[in-house]
Motif scaffolding. Structure first.
Motif, PDB file in Angstrom:
ATOM      1  N   GLU A  59       0.767  -1.375  -0.006  1.00  0.00           N
ATOM      2  CA  GLU A  59      -0.029   0.127   0.008  1.00  0.00           C
ATOM      3  C   GLU A  59       0.823   1.283   0.031  1.00  0.00           C
ATOM      4  O   GLU A  59       0.483   2.213  -0.533  1.00  0.00           O
ATOM      5  CB  GLU A  59      -0.943  -0.101   1.132  1.00  0.00           C
ATOM      6  N   HIS A  84     -11.556   8.602  -7.970  1.00  0.00           N
ATOM      7  CA  HIS A  84     -11.236   7.373  -7.413  1.00  0.00           C
ATOM      8  C   HIS A  84      -9.823   7.598  -6.714  1.00  0.00           C
ATOM      9  O   HIS A  84      -9.153   8.591  -6.999  1.00  0.00           O
ATOM     10  CB  HIS A  84     -11.002   6.250  -8.352  1.00  0.00           C
ATOM     11  N   GLU A  85      -9.684   6.702  -5.397  1.00  0.00           N
ATOM     12  CA  GLU A  85      -8.513   6.948  -4.669  1.00  0.00           C
ATOM     13  C   GLU A  85      -7.376   6.730  -5.282  1.00  0.00           C
ATOM     14  O   GLU A  85      -6.446   7.471  -4.995  1.00  0.00           O
ATOM     15  CB  GLU A  85      -8.636   5.984  -3.502  1.00  0.00           C
ATOM     16  N   ILE A  86      -7.040   5.909  -6.492  1.00  0.00           N
ATOM     17  CA  ILE A  86      -5.943   5.685  -7.164  1.00  0.00           C
ATOM     18  C   ILE A  86      -5.553   7.063  -7.642  1.00  0.00           C
ATOM     19  O   ILE A  86      -4.409   7.659  -7.638  1.00  0.00           O
ATOM     20  CB  ILE A  86      -6.206   4.710  -8.219  1.00  0.00           C
ATOM     21  N   THR A 126      -6.151   1.738 -13.807  1.00  0.00           N
ATOM     22  CA  THR A 126      -7.602   1.747 -13.285  1.00  0.00           C
ATOM     23  C   THR A 126      -7.464   0.790 -12.180  1.00  0.00           C
ATOM     24  O   THR A 126      -6.439  -0.098 -11.878  1.00  0.00           O
ATOM     25  CB  THR A 126      -8.555   0.834 -14.442  1.00  0.00           C
ATOM     26  N   SER A 127      -8.475   0.858 -11.349  1.00  0.00           N
ATOM     27  CA  SER A 127      -8.776  -0.233 -10.347  1.00  0.00           C
ATOM     28  C   SER A 127      -9.297  -1.522 -10.910  1.00  0.00           C
ATOM     29  O   SER A 127      -9.602  -1.453 -11.943  1.00  0.00           O
ATOM     30  CB  SER A 127      -9.969   0.602  -9.363  1.00  0.00           C
ATOM     31  N   THR A 128      -9.578  -2.434  -9.885  1.00  0.00           N
ATOM     32  CA  THR A 128     -10.235  -3.474 -10.028  1.00  0.00           C
ATOM     33  C   THR A 128     -10.949  -3.844  -8.986  1.00  0.00           C
ATOM     34  O   THR A 128     -10.915  -3.388  -8.100  1.00  0.00           O
ATOM     35  CB  THR A 128      -9.154  -4.690 -10.519  1.00  0.00           C
ATOM     36  N   ARG A 129     -11.988  -4.859  -9.570  1.00  0.00           N
ATOM     37  CA  ARG A 129     -13.063  -5.181  -8.534  1.00  0.00           C
ATOM     38  C   ARG A 129     -12.732  -6.518  -7.923  1.00  0.00           C
ATOM     39  O   ARG A 129     -13.185  -7.155  -6.803  1.00  0.00           O
ATOM     40  CB  ARG A 129     -14.461  -5.364  -9.175  1.00  0.00           C
ATOM     41  N   GLU A 146     -14.527   5.977 -14.181  1.00  0.00           N
ATOM     42  CA  GLU A 146     -13.545   4.981 -14.675  1.00  0.00           C
ATOM     43  C   GLU A 146     -14.113   4.368 -15.873  1.00  0.00           C
ATOM     44  O   GLU A 146     -14.556   3.252 -15.682  1.00  0.00           O
ATOM     45  CB  GLU A 146     -13.119   4.195 -13.765  1.00  0.00           C
ATOM     46  N   ALA A 159      -3.332  -2.187 -13.891  1.00  0.00           N
ATOM     47  CA  ALA A 159      -4.636  -2.392 -13.049  1.00  0.00           C
ATOM     48  C   ALA A 159      -3.901  -2.661 -11.733  1.00  0.00           C
ATOM     49  O   ALA A 159      -2.803  -3.344 -11.623  1.00  0.00           O
ATOM     50  CB  ALA A 159      -5.181  -3.714 -13.690  1.00  0.00           C
ATOM     51  N   VAL A 160      -4.549  -2.072 -10.637  1.00  0.00           N
ATOM     52  CA  VAL A 160      -4.171  -2.273  -9.380  1.00  0.00           C
ATOM     53  C   VAL A 160      -5.397  -3.273  -8.675  1.00  0.00           C
ATOM     54  O   VAL A 160      -6.422  -3.123  -8.844  1.00  0.00           O
ATOM     55  CB  VAL A 160      -4.330  -0.823  -8.678  1.00  0.00           C
ATOM     56  N   LYS A 162      -6.129  -5.686  -5.246  1.00  0.00           N
ATOM     57  CA  LYS A 162      -5.475  -6.120  -3.899  1.00  0.00           C
ATOM     58  C   LYS A 162      -5.617  -7.532  -3.592  1.00  0.00           C
ATOM     59  O   LYS A 162      -6.555  -8.302  -4.201  1.00  0.00           O
ATOM     60  CB  LYS A 162      -6.641  -5.460  -3.015  1.00  0.00           C
TER      61      LYS A 162
END
Length: 219
Positions: A59, A84-86, A126-129, A146, A159-160, A162
Protein backbone atom coordinates in the motif's frame (compact mmCIF):
# COMPACT_ATOMS: atom_id res chain seq x y z
CA UNK A 1 -44.89 0.78 -31.62
CA UNK A 2 -41.17 0.03 -31.38
CA UNK A 3 -39.74 -3.46 -31.89
CA UNK A 4 -38.98 -3.62 -28.17
CA UNK A 5 -42.56 -2.75 -27.22
CA UNK A 6 -43.92 -5.28 -29.70
CA UNK A 7 -41.78 -8.06 -28.22
CA UNK A 8 -42.78 -7.16 -24.67
CA UNK A 9 -46.45 -7.06 -25.64
CA UNK A 10 -46.25 -10.55 -27.13
CA UNK A 11 -44.57 -11.84 -23.98
CA UNK A 12 -47.24 -10.30 -21.75
CA UNK A 13 -50.05 -11.85 -23.77
CA UNK A 14 -48.49 -15.26 -24.26
CA UNK A 15 -50.38 -18.42 -23.30
CA UNK A 16 -49.14 -21.55 -21.59
CA UNK A 17 -48.99 -20.58 -17.93
CA UNK A 18 -46.68 -18.52 -15.78
CA UNK A 19 -43.02 -18.34 -16.72
CA UNK A 20 -40.67 -19.67 -14.04
CA UNK A 21 -36.92 -19.74 -13.82
CA UNK A 22 -35.38 -23.18 -14.41
CA UNK A 23 -33.77 -24.92 -11.47
CA UNK A 24 -29.99 -24.88 -11.80
CA UNK A 25 -27.48 -26.94 -9.86
CA UNK A 26 -24.30 -24.92 -9.43
CA UNK A 27 -22.66 -27.40 -7.07
CA UNK A 28 -20.48 -28.64 -9.95
CA UNK A 29 -18.78 -25.23 -9.94
CA UNK A 30 -17.67 -25.45 -6.32
CA UNK A 31 -13.94 -25.72 -5.66
CA UNK A 32 -11.99 -25.94 -2.42
CA UNK A 33 -11.04 -22.44 -1.30
CA UNK A 34 -7.33 -21.70 -1.69
CA UNK A 35 -5.22 -19.60 0.66
CA UNK A 36 -4.32 -16.04 -0.37
CA UNK A 37 -0.76 -17.14 -1.15
CA UNK A 38 -1.99 -20.02 -3.32
CA UNK A 39 -4.43 -17.77 -5.17
CA UNK A 40 -1.77 -15.15 -5.79
CA UNK A 41 0.74 -17.71 -7.08
CA UNK A 42 -1.82 -19.25 -9.44
CA UNK A 43 -3.05 -15.86 -10.65
CA UNK A 44 0.49 -14.70 -11.40
CA UNK A 45 1.44 -17.93 -13.14
CA UNK A 46 -1.70 -17.98 -15.30
CA UNK A 47 -1.76 -14.35 -16.41
CA UNK A 48 1.98 -14.29 -17.12
CA UNK A 49 1.56 -17.35 -19.35
CA UNK A 50 -0.34 -15.09 -21.77
CA UNK A 51 2.13 -12.17 -21.59
CA UNK A 52 0.56 -10.34 -18.66
CA UNK A 53 2.93 -8.89 -16.08
CA UNK A 54 2.54 -8.99 -12.29
CA UNK A 55 4.35 -6.86 -9.73
CA UNK A 56 3.80 -7.52 -6.05
CA UNK A 57 3.95 -4.39 -3.94
CA UNK A 58 2.48 -2.73 -0.85
CA UNK A 59 0.00 0.00 0.00
CA UNK A 60 2.87 2.38 0.74
CA UNK A 61 5.10 1.37 -2.14
CA UNK A 62 2.87 0.93 -5.19
CA UNK A 63 3.38 4.44 -6.53
CA UNK A 64 7.17 4.08 -6.40
CA UNK A 65 6.88 0.74 -8.21
CA UNK A 66 4.57 2.31 -10.79
CA UNK A 67 7.09 5.10 -11.41
CA UNK A 68 9.85 2.54 -12.02
CA UNK A 69 7.70 0.56 -14.45
CA UNK A 70 6.71 3.61 -16.47
CA UNK A 71 10.25 4.97 -16.56
CA UNK A 72 11.59 1.73 -18.06
CA UNK A 73 9.01 2.08 -20.84
CA UNK A 74 9.61 5.76 -21.46
CA UNK A 75 5.98 6.67 -20.77
CA UNK A 76 5.42 10.42 -20.85
CA UNK A 77 1.71 10.51 -19.98
CA UNK A 78 -0.54 8.52 -17.65
CA UNK A 79 -4.35 8.54 -17.80
CA UNK A 80 -6.01 8.60 -14.36
CA UNK A 81 -9.47 9.00 -12.85
CA UNK A 82 -10.72 12.16 -11.22
CA UNK A 83 -12.58 10.79 -8.18
CA UNK A 84 -11.17 7.32 -7.44
CA UNK A 85 -8.60 7.03 -4.66
CA UNK A 86 -5.97 5.85 -7.17
CA UNK A 87 -6.22 9.07 -9.15
CA UNK A 88 -6.24 11.21 -6.02
CA UNK A 89 -3.18 9.41 -4.62
CA UNK A 90 -1.25 9.94 -7.85
CA UNK A 91 -2.13 13.63 -8.02
CA UNK A 92 -0.89 14.08 -4.46
CA UNK A 93 2.27 12.07 -5.17
CA UNK A 94 3.34 14.23 -8.12
CA UNK A 95 4.04 17.16 -5.82
CA UNK A 96 7.78 17.39 -5.32
CA UNK A 97 8.80 14.43 -7.51
CA UNK A 98 9.74 14.17 -11.16
CA UNK A 99 9.80 10.41 -11.73
CA UNK A 100 6.11 10.18 -12.58
CA UNK A 101 4.81 11.01 -16.08
CA UNK A 102 2.44 13.85 -16.84
CA UNK A 103 -1.02 12.99 -15.52
CA UNK A 104 -4.06 13.26 -17.78
CA UNK A 105 -7.39 13.24 -15.94
CA UNK A 106 -10.39 11.60 -17.60
CA UNK A 107 -12.93 14.24 -16.61
CA UNK A 108 -14.74 15.19 -19.82
CA UNK A 109 -16.70 13.49 -22.62
CA UNK A 110 -14.58 11.57 -25.09
CA UNK A 111 -15.88 13.71 -27.97
CA UNK A 112 -14.13 16.81 -26.59
CA UNK A 113 -10.64 15.28 -26.40
CA UNK A 114 -10.73 12.23 -28.64
CA UNK A 115 -7.53 13.14 -30.51
CA UNK A 116 -5.56 13.49 -27.28
CA UNK A 117 -6.98 10.29 -25.83
CA UNK A 118 -6.11 8.19 -28.88
CA UNK A 119 -2.81 9.85 -29.80
CA UNK A 120 -1.13 11.26 -26.69
CA UNK A 121 -1.83 8.75 -23.89
CA UNK A 122 1.05 6.35 -23.22
CA UNK A 123 -0.49 4.44 -20.31
CA UNK A 124 -3.69 4.23 -18.29
CA UNK A 125 -4.24 3.03 -14.74
CA UNK A 126 -7.48 1.61 -13.34
CA UNK A 127 -8.78 -0.07 -10.25
CA UNK A 128 -10.19 -3.59 -10.28
CA UNK A 129 -13.12 -5.23 -8.54
CA UNK A 130 -11.03 -8.33 -7.90
CA UNK A 131 -9.20 -11.14 -9.64
CA UNK A 132 -9.80 -14.81 -10.47
CA UNK A 133 -6.89 -17.08 -9.63
CA UNK A 134 -8.01 -20.11 -11.63
CA UNK A 135 -8.08 -18.23 -14.94
CA UNK A 136 -5.70 -15.35 -14.24
CA UNK A 137 -8.45 -12.81 -14.88
CA UNK A 138 -9.14 -9.28 -13.66
CA UNK A 139 -12.67 -8.11 -12.86
CA UNK A 140 -13.48 -4.56 -13.95
CA UNK A 141 -16.80 -2.78 -13.66
CA UNK A 142 -16.45 0.48 -15.64
CA UNK A 143 -18.16 3.56 -14.26
CA UNK A 144 -18.68 7.22 -15.14
CA UNK A 145 -15.50 8.09 -13.26
CA UNK A 146 -13.56 5.13 -14.69
CA UNK A 147 -15.02 4.47 -18.16
CA UNK A 148 -14.24 1.47 -20.35
CA UNK A 149 -11.92 3.48 -22.62
CA UNK A 150 -9.41 3.84 -19.78
CA UNK A 151 -8.58 0.13 -19.98
CA UNK A 152 -9.08 -0.16 -23.74
CA UNK A 153 -7.35 2.75 -25.48
CA UNK A 154 -3.91 3.28 -23.82
CA UNK A 155 -1.20 0.95 -25.21
CA UNK A 156 -0.22 0.13 -21.62
CA UNK A 157 -2.98 -0.82 -19.17
CA UNK A 158 -1.95 -0.85 -15.52
CA UNK A 159 -4.46 -2.45 -13.13
CA UNK A 160 -4.32 -2.19 -9.36
CA UNK A 161 -5.46 -5.37 -7.60
CA UNK A 162 -5.68 -6.01 -3.87
CA UNK A 163 -4.44 -9.49 -2.94
CA UNK A 164 -7.34 -9.74 -0.48
CA UNK A 165 -9.76 -9.46 -3.42
CA UNK A 166 -8.48 -12.51 -5.27
CA UNK A 167 -11.01 -15.33 -5.67
CA UNK A 168 -10.32 -18.97 -6.43
CA UNK A 169 -12.89 -19.19 -9.26
CA UNK A 170 -15.31 -17.02 -11.20
CA UNK A 171 -18.15 -18.69 -9.30
CA UNK A 172 -16.60 -17.70 -5.98
CA UNK A 173 -16.27 -14.11 -7.17
CA UNK A 174 -19.91 -13.88 -8.25
CA UNK A 175 -21.13 -15.37 -4.98
CA UNK A 176 -18.87 -13.31 -2.71
CA UNK A 177 -19.74 -10.04 -4.47
CA UNK A 178 -23.43 -10.94 -4.83
CA UNK A 179 -23.62 -10.28 -8.55
CA UNK A 180 -27.19 -11.58 -8.54
CA UNK A 181 -28.26 -8.39 -6.76
CA UNK A 182 -27.36 -6.25 -9.77
CA UNK A 183 -24.69 -5.71 -12.37
CA UNK A 184 -23.57 -2.83 -14.60
CA UNK A 185 -24.30 -2.78 -18.32
CA UNK A 186 -20.61 -3.45 -18.97
CA UNK A 187 -18.72 -5.96 -16.80
CA UNK A 188 -15.24 -7.03 -17.90
CA UNK A 189 -13.03 -10.06 -17.39
CA UNK A 190 -9.51 -9.26 -18.62
CA UNK A 191 -7.11 -12.19 -18.88
CA UNK A 192 -4.13 -10.63 -20.66
CA UNK A 193 -3.12 -7.95 -23.16
CA UNK A 194 -5.03 -7.55 -26.41
CA UNK A 195 -4.01 -10.14 -28.98
CA UNK A 196 -5.19 -11.50 -32.29
CA UNK A 197 -3.93 -13.79 -35.05
CA UNK A 198 -4.32 -13.76 -38.81
CA UNK A 199 -5.07 -16.68 -41.11
CA UNK A 200 -1.37 -17.61 -41.06
CA UNK A 201 -1.58 -17.94 -37.26
CA UNK A 202 0.80 -15.05 -36.66
CA UNK A 203 0.05 -13.71 -33.18
CA UNK A 204 0.02 -9.93 -32.75
CA UNK A 205 -0.40 -7.90 -29.56
CA UNK A 206 -2.10 -4.53 -29.16
CA UNK A 207 -4.23 -4.61 -32.30
CA UNK A 208 -7.62 -4.19 -30.62
CA UNK A 209 -6.54 -2.84 -27.21
CA UNK A 210 -3.56 -2.47 -24.89
CA UNK A 211 -0.31 -4.07 -26.01
CA UNK A 212 0.76 -4.52 -22.40
CA UNK A 213 -1.17 -5.49 -19.27
CA UNK A 214 0.61 -4.79 -16.00
CA UNK A 215 -0.95 -5.75 -12.66
CA UNK A 216 0.14 -4.12 -9.43
CA UNK A 217 -0.87 -6.50 -6.65
CA UNK A 218 -1.20 -4.77 -3.29
CA UNK A 219 -0.26 -7.29 -0.59
Amino acid sequence: MSSRDAILQRLRHRTGGELTAPECDFSVLNRPEWSTAEKLDMFEQTIESVHGEVHRTTESGWIDRLAEILQTRGAQTLLITKEHEIGKALRSATEGREDLPHLLIYDEPVESWQETLFSDVDAGITSTRGGIAETGSLILWPSVDEPRLMSLVPPIHIAVLKASELYTTFHHAMQSQNWAAGMPTNALLISGPSKTADIEQTLAYGVHGPKELIVLVIE
